[in-house]
Design a protein around this motif. Structure first.
Motif, PDB file in Angstrom:
ATOM      1  N   PRO A   1       0.816  -1.235   0.000  1.00 36.35           N
ATOM      2  CA  PRO A   1       0.000   0.000   0.000  1.00 36.35           C
ATOM      3  C   PRO A   1       0.838   1.268   0.000  1.00 36.35           C
ATOM      4  CG  PRO A   1      -0.859  -1.584   1.582  1.00 36.35           C
ATOM      5  CD  PRO A   1       0.447  -2.116   1.119  1.00 36.35           C
ATOM      6  N   LEU A   2       1.967   1.251   0.720  1.00 35.20           N
ATOM      7  CA  LEU A   2       2.846   2.430   0.711  1.00 35.20           C
ATOM      8  C   LEU A   2       3.399   2.672  -0.681  1.00 35.20           C
ATOM      9  CD1 LEU A   2       4.851   1.824   4.022  1.00 35.20           C
ATOM     10  CD2 LEU A   2       2.900   3.339   3.664  1.00 35.20           C
ATOM     11  N   ASN A   3       3.725   1.593  -1.375  1.00 33.04           N
ATOM     12  CA  ASN A   3       4.243   1.731  -2.733  1.00 33.04           C
ATOM     13  C   ASN A   3       3.189   2.305  -3.667  1.00 33.04           C
ATOM     14  OD1 ASN A   3       5.062   0.811  -5.545  1.00 33.04           O
ATOM     15  ND2 ASN A   3       6.847   0.153  -4.352  1.00 33.04           N
ATOM     16  N   LEU A   4       1.961   1.831  -3.561  1.00 29.44           N
ATOM     17  CA  LEU A   4       0.884   2.322  -4.426  1.00 29.44           C
ATOM     18  C   LEU A   4       0.534   3.775  -4.125  1.00 29.44           C
ATOM     19  CD1 LEU A   4      -1.458  -0.802  -4.454  1.00 29.44           C
ATOM     20  CD2 LEU A   4       0.088  -0.041  -6.265  1.00 29.44           C
ATOM     21  N   LEU A   5       0.715   4.204  -2.884  1.00 26.95           N
ATOM     22  CA  LEU A   5       0.423   5.592  -2.488  1.00 26.95           C
ATOM     23  C   LEU A   5       1.635   6.501  -2.608  1.00 26.95           C
ATOM     24  CD1 LEU A   5      -1.759   4.904   0.680  1.00 26.95           C
ATOM     25  CD2 LEU A   5      -2.548   5.597  -1.591  1.00 26.95           C
ATOM     26  N   LEU A   6       2.745   5.989  -3.145  1.00 25.25           N
ATOM     27  CA  LEU A   6       3.978   6.763  -3.317  1.00 25.25           C
ATOM     28  C   LEU A   6       4.521   7.271  -1.981  1.00 25.25           C
ATOM     29  CD1 LEU A   6       3.160   8.837  -6.543  1.00 25.25           C
ATOM     30  CD2 LEU A   6       4.411   6.694  -6.350  1.00 25.25           C
ATOM     31  N   LEU A   7       4.396   6.472  -0.957  1.00 20.33           N
ATOM     32  CA  LEU A   7       4.892   6.838   0.372  1.00 20.33           C
ATOM     33  C   LEU A   7       6.029   5.933   0.829  1.00 20.33           C
ATOM     34  CD1 LEU A   7       1.445   7.368   2.162  1.00 20.33           C
ATOM     35  CD2 LEU A   7       2.877   9.102   1.070  1.00 20.33           C
ATOM     36  N   HIS A   8       6.554   5.117  -0.059  1.00 19.14           N
ATOM     37  CA  HIS A   8       7.492   4.084   0.338  1.00 19.14           C
ATOM     38  C   HIS A   8       8.917   4.581   0.538  1.00 19.14           C
ATOM     39  CE1 HIS A   8       7.314   4.453  -3.978  1.00 19.14           C
ATOM     40  NE2 HIS A   8       8.426   3.767  -4.140  1.00 19.14           N
ATOM     41  N   SER A   9       9.226   5.820   0.125  1.00 16.73           N
ATOM     42  CA  SER A   9      10.594   6.317   0.266  1.00 16.73           C
ATOM     43  C   SER A   9      10.675   7.612   1.064  1.00 16.73           C
ATOM     44  CB  SER A   9      11.224   6.548  -1.119  1.00 16.73           C
ATOM     45  OG  SER A   9      11.398   5.321  -1.792  1.00 16.73           O
ATOM     46  N   ILE A  10       9.580   8.063   1.628  1.00 20.38           N
ATOM     47  CA  ILE A  10       9.619   9.324   2.365  1.00 20.38           C
ATOM     48  C   ILE A  10      10.478   9.177   3.610  1.00 20.38           C
ATOM     49  CG2 ILE A  10       8.204  10.975   3.650  1.00 20.38           C
ATOM     50  CD1 ILE A  10       6.017  10.574   1.642  1.00 20.38           C
ATOM     51  N   VAL A  11      10.323   8.075   4.331  1.00 18.39           N
ATOM     52  CA  VAL A  11      11.178   7.759   5.471  1.00 18.39           C
ATOM     53  C   VAL A  11      11.709   6.345   5.279  1.00 18.39           C
ATOM     54  CG1 VAL A  11       9.992   9.303   7.069  1.00 18.39           C
ATOM     55  CG2 VAL A  11       9.182   6.957   6.815  1.00 18.39           C
TER      56      VAL A  11
ATOM     57  N   LEU B   1       9.863   8.608  -7.361  1.00 20.14           N
ATOM     58  CA  LEU B   1       8.522   9.194  -7.433  1.00 20.14           C
ATOM     59  C   LEU B   1       8.046   9.619  -6.052  1.00 20.14           C
ATOM     60  CD1 LEU B   1       6.830   6.695  -9.913  1.00 20.14           C
ATOM     61  CD2 LEU B   1       7.781   8.941 -10.411  1.00 20.14           C
ATOM     62  N   SER B   2       8.387   8.856  -5.032  1.00 18.94           N
ATOM     63  CA  SER B   2       8.039   9.238  -3.667  1.00 18.94           C
ATOM     64  C   SER B   2       8.754  10.518  -3.258  1.00 18.94           C
ATOM     65  CB  SER B   2       8.386   8.097  -2.708  1.00 18.94           C
ATOM     66  OG  SER B   2       7.950   8.378  -1.408  1.00 18.94           O
ATOM     67  N   CYS B   3      10.001  10.664  -3.673  1.00 20.55           N
ATOM     68  CA  CYS B   3      10.733  11.913  -3.400  1.00 20.55           C
ATOM     69  C   CYS B   3      10.108  13.085  -4.149  1.00 20.55           C
ATOM     70  CB  CYS B   3      12.191  11.756  -3.796  1.00 20.55           C
ATOM     71  SG  CYS B   3      13.077  10.468  -2.884  1.00 20.55           S
TER      72      CYS B   3
ATOM     73  N   ASN C   1      19.869   3.916   3.081  1.00 28.05           N
ATOM     74  CA  ASN C   1      18.598   4.089   2.372  1.00 28.05           C
ATOM     75  C   ASN C   1      18.132   5.536   2.413  1.00 28.05           C
ATOM     76  OD1 ASN C   1      15.258   3.842   2.772  1.00 28.05           O
ATOM     77  ND2 ASN C   1      16.135   2.635   1.113  1.00 28.05           N
ATOM     78  N   MET C   2      18.333   6.224   3.523  1.00 27.41           N
ATOM     79  CA  MET C   2      17.928   7.619   3.640  1.00 27.41           C
ATOM     80  C   MET C   2      18.709   8.511   2.681  1.00 27.41           C
ATOM     81  SD  MET C   2      17.984  10.015   7.057  1.00 27.41           S
ATOM     82  CE  MET C   2      19.765   9.774   7.220  1.00 27.41           C
ATOM     83  N   ILE C   3      19.984   8.200   2.465  1.00 26.96           N
ATOM     84  CA  ILE C   3      20.820   9.021   1.594  1.00 26.96           C
ATOM     85  C   ILE C   3      20.625   8.654   0.127  1.00 26.96           C
ATOM     86  CG2 ILE C   3      23.216   9.553   0.990  1.00 26.96           C
ATOM     87  CD1 ILE C   3      23.925   9.138   3.924  1.00 26.96           C
ATOM     88  N   GLN C   4      20.518   7.363  -0.161  1.00 24.05           N
ATOM     89  CA  GLN C   4      20.491   6.910  -1.545  1.00 24.05           C
ATOM     90  C   GLN C   4      19.103   6.928  -2.168  1.00 24.05           C
ATOM     91  OE1 GLN C   4      22.299   3.030  -1.531  1.00 24.05           O
ATOM     92  NE2 GLN C   4      24.111   3.745  -0.439  1.00 24.05           N
ATOM     93  N   ALA C   5      18.036   6.819  -1.362  1.00 19.81           N
ATOM     94  CA  ALA C   5      16.688   6.702  -1.931  1.00 19.81           C
ATOM     95  C   ALA C   5      15.656   7.438  -1.089  1.00 19.81           C
ATOM     96  CB  ALA C   5      16.298   5.227  -2.039  1.00 19.81           C
ATOM     97  N   GLY C   6      16.028   8.588  -0.541  1.00 19.98           N
ATOM     98  CA  GLY C   6      15.095   9.362   0.263  1.00 19.98           C
ATOM     99  C   GLY C   6      15.115  10.826  -0.113  1.00 19.98           C
ATOM    100  N   PRO C   7      14.067  11.576   0.205  1.00 19.84           N
ATOM    101  CA  PRO C   7      14.015  12.997  -0.168  1.00 19.84           C
ATOM    102  C   PRO C   7      15.080  13.838   0.507  1.00 19.84           C
ATOM    103  CG  PRO C   7      12.167  12.402   1.268  1.00 19.84           C
ATOM    104  CD  PRO C   7      12.842  11.133   0.897  1.00 19.84           C
TER     105      PRO C   7
END
Length: 436
Positions: free
Chosen positions: A62-72, A92-94, A153-159
């Motif tokens: 569900p987080l992936n579908l809502l684009l919330l999977h990389s915010i934290v 896309l989440s960023c 993960n926070m540095i490589q794939a987070g906002p």
């Protein structure tokens, strides 16, 4: 991220600030129309792959579908939600976070001077060394395995790892407006009252007019030097990945936007590069599904093309061709038609919201409507509709109707037929009606 910040902020800052800006949710909805359909389709591809998934992976869907999977960072047992399913969709989440910050950033940079923009660009580039310094390999042995996973993960794939890159795109957009554009009415530099802008390529410095040639020349030189000095280039890769290439990217952006660079004129404006630009988003999101599909048939015994097992040469030859062809077909026959249809539906809903709701409600009621069984099958298909109406009768017609009713009553009292007794009254009634 720098390209998205540059283009979107230019759209906002190249025109006067609206008195009533579009609310946040409709604004995000318009942005998501262009990117979400393909994201949903690629995520569905990985969901349908026949492989066992853990409870953690299903909870992250569900987080992936809502684009919330990389915010934290959300990590468990060596896996992070950012890379589950379509592993490249973390950006896309960023973007969703950056879109929320876009208009406040544009309001901040709208009146900034060129010197201030250059200072911001320099600061964003210097900040690129912070994520590189926080990269987990620099703390090997000092942090737990889970802490290294979360920080990486926070540095490589987070906002947080790319916010300075997006801000650099906004600052570069404001600098481009001040350097290469003028007021269409006055011919002077843009001001707060400017309504229309015009390109003035001769106004820009030569290093920016030929920014593409200069930028790509510097990049080739850097690649050659790194190849000789540090063949692995592992540490430098993450520096460039998190904003270390900002000076080169800004030169290329400026040169491409001004349009006087020879690479732009004779290469990037050709038909094939226009097609590559149009399918670039589809190509990016489809790289994992296409590579996984090809690896199933071309890499025996391998779980994927980018694992520990060596990648065959035939895969490296076939993969780019199949990826470009797939991206072109998906963009031409799925993404573009669906986006046009969806925008048309949204436009109709904005123009006539009441009518649209009424049509949908009527269709819903019709779906649940069931014809009743009738005793007489012959008349079962006949549906009579009665409409109640208020009829206004003129005064002379009302008087005539009252007189005819009196005549009928007198005839019944005397035993005479109503038609015979009304013959003598018809002429008088006609004259009275004419006079009325």
């Amino acid at each position: 991220f720098i390209l998205g910040g540059f283009i979107l902020s230019y759209t906002e800052m190249s025109k006067p600030a609206p008195k009533e800006p579009l609310p946040l949710l409709p604004y995000l909805k318009k942005r998501l129309v262009t990117i979400y359909p393909l994201h949903f389709a690629t995520t569905l591809m990985f969901v349908l792959f026949l492989e066992k998934r853990t409870v953690f992976e299903w909870c992250c869907l569900p987080l992936n579908l809502l684009l919330l999977h990389s915010i934290v960072p959300i990590c468990h047992e060596g896996k992070c939600a950012s890379y589950l399913y379509n592993g490249v969709s973390w950006f896309l989440s960023c973007l969703l976070v950056y879109w929320i910050l876009l208009r406040p950033l544009c309001a901040c940079f709208r009146q900034k001077s060129l010197r201030c923009c250059v200072f911001w660009l320099l600061g964003c580039w210097v900040w690129s060394f912070v994520p590189w310094a926080l990269h987990p390999p620099h703390f090997a042995g000092h942090l737990s395995e889970y802490a290294e996973l979360v920080i990486g993960n926070m540095i490589q794939a987070g906002p947080l790892g790319y916010l300075h890159v997006f801000i650099a795109g906004v600052a570069a957009s404001r600098a481009f407006i001040l350097i290469a554009l003028v007021d269409e009415e006055t011919g002077k530099s843009p001001s707060a009252t400017t309504s229309r802008l015009m390109l003035a390529a001769e106004k820009a410095p030569a290093i920016l007019r030929y920014g593409c040639c200069v930028g790509y020349a510097i990049w080739i030189a850097v690649c050659i030097i790194l190849r000789v000095v540090d063949p692995s280039s592992t540490g430098v890769y993450w520096l460039f990945h998190n904003g270390g290439m900002l000076p080169i990217q800004i030169l290329i952006l400026m040169g491409g936007s001004i349009g006087a660079d020879p690479l732009v004129t004779y290469v990037f404006k050709t038909h094939i590069f226009r097609i590559l630009g149009r399918i670039s988003y589809s190509q990016y999101l489809l790289q994992d599904p296409v590579s996984t599909f090809l690896a199933h048939y071309m890499i025996p015994g391998g779980n994927g093309p980018w694992g520990e097992n060596p990648v065959p040469t035939k895969f490296l030859i076939v993969y780019p061709i199949v990826l470009l062809l797939t991206a072109y077909l998906v963009e031409s026959y799925f993404v573009t038609p669906y986006n046009f249809w969806l925008r048309h539906q949204m436009q109709q809903a904005e123009e006539t919201p009441e009518a649209t709701c009424a049509v949908r409600l009527r269709a819903l009621c019709k779906k649940f409507d069931r014809p009743r069984a009738r005793k007489h099958p012959v008349t079962a298909d006949i549906q009579l509709e009665y409409v109640a109406r208020d009829v206004t009768v003129g005064s002379y017609m009302r008087m005539q109707m009252e007189e005819e009713a009196d005549v009928d009553v007198q005839a019944e009292a005397s035993g005479m037929p109503a038609c015979a007794s009304s013959e003598g009254e018809s002429s008088s009634s006609g004259s009275e009606s004419a006079n009325e």
